[in-house]
Design an enzyme around this catalytic site. Structure first.
Site, short mmCIF file in Angstrom:
data_model
loop_
_atom_site.label_atom_id
_atom_site.label_comp_id
_atom_site.label_asym_id
_atom_site.label_seq_id
_atom_site.Cartn_x
_atom_site.Cartn_y
_atom_site.Cartn_z
CB SER A 44 -0.93 0.01 1.22
OG SER A 44 -0.20 -0.12 2.42
CG ASP A 195 -3.19 4.74 8.48
OD1 ASP A 195 -2.27 5.59 8.50
OD2 ASP A 195 -3.45 4.05 7.48
CG HIS A 198 -1.05 3.70 4.78
ND1 HIS A 198 -1.89 3.08 5.67
CD2 HIS A 198 -0.60 2.74 3.93
CE1 HIS A 198 -1.96 1.79 5.38
NE2 HIS A 198 -1.19 1.56 4.33
#
Length: 222
Positions: A44, A195, A198
């Protein structure tokens, strides 16, 4: 385009043929012809999770490289949630004939899942072996494990990247987040999404600024 590996090469007015030409090319390092295609194989962090497309790692790195005046095309090979096992499973078909070089940034999801570092090492080794077999240059981007699983796990995981880089003779960067880690830890939250895993667009920009010269060296050695 592939590395130039012609049987006949002219250099400095001298004709080099056959094995002599091959030896010259080997000693002089990679010689790129026309546009260089680079596959960014990752998870990601590479894919650009939580960001609009132009703010992701690959588009921002592409813009940085364009600004350096090099003819490079980056391919986004990031898959959100991917582990080193997933990367190993798709490595061979991801490295299509047009791919000249590859950025490998995998391992974060292995750590999140507490996967045995020996398993992660073997998966990354498989990726690097495929790259070697296909004559694809590699920049291996490392990752530092947190201390959640104890010092032994951290030590075993953290040594994977430098040791594999030395084993396969590929370029290596210690951490994907080096550009942020250089700052005071109190500043780090400003560069991450909610979060805390990221990076946001600003964080990606710092990451690209730090990693850009290494990617440039990968595609334009010397």
């Amino acid at each position: 385009m592939r590395l130039i590996t012609k049987d006949f090469l002219t250099y400095g007015g001298f004709a080099l043929q056959g094995k002599v030409a091959a030896l010259f090319l080997l000693l002089s390092g990679p010689v790129w012809a026309d546009e260089v295609t680079v596959l960014a194989l990752g998870d990601s962090l590479t894919q650009g999770y939580g960001l609009v497309e132009e703010d992701g790692f690959v588009p921002q790195m592409q813009a940085w490289l364009d600004g350096q005046g090099v003819d490079v095309r980056l391919i986004n090979g990031g898959v959100s949630g991917d582990t080193t096992a997933g990367g190993a499973a798709r490595a061979a078909w991801s490295m299509t004939p047009d791919v000249d070089a590859m950025i490998v940034a995998l391992g974060g999801n292995d750590v999140l899942r507490g996967i045995d570092p020996a398993v992660s090492r073997e998966n990354l080794s498989q990726i690097l072996q495929v790259a070697s077999d296909k004559n694809v240059e590699v920049l291996l981007i490392g990752l530092r494990a947190p201390g959640n699983y104890g010092p032994d796990y951290k030590a075993d995981f953290d040594t994977i990247y430098p040791e594999l880089a030395a084993q396969y003779g590929v370029a290596h960067v210690e951490s994907f987040f080096a550009g942020i880690e250089k700052l005071d830890p109190a500043e780090w939250p400003a560069f991450f999404q909610a979060d805390r895993i990221h990076p946001n667009a600003k964080g990606v920009a710092r990451i690209v600024e730090q990693l850009g010269p290494d990617v440039l060296e990968l595609v334009h050695p010397g």
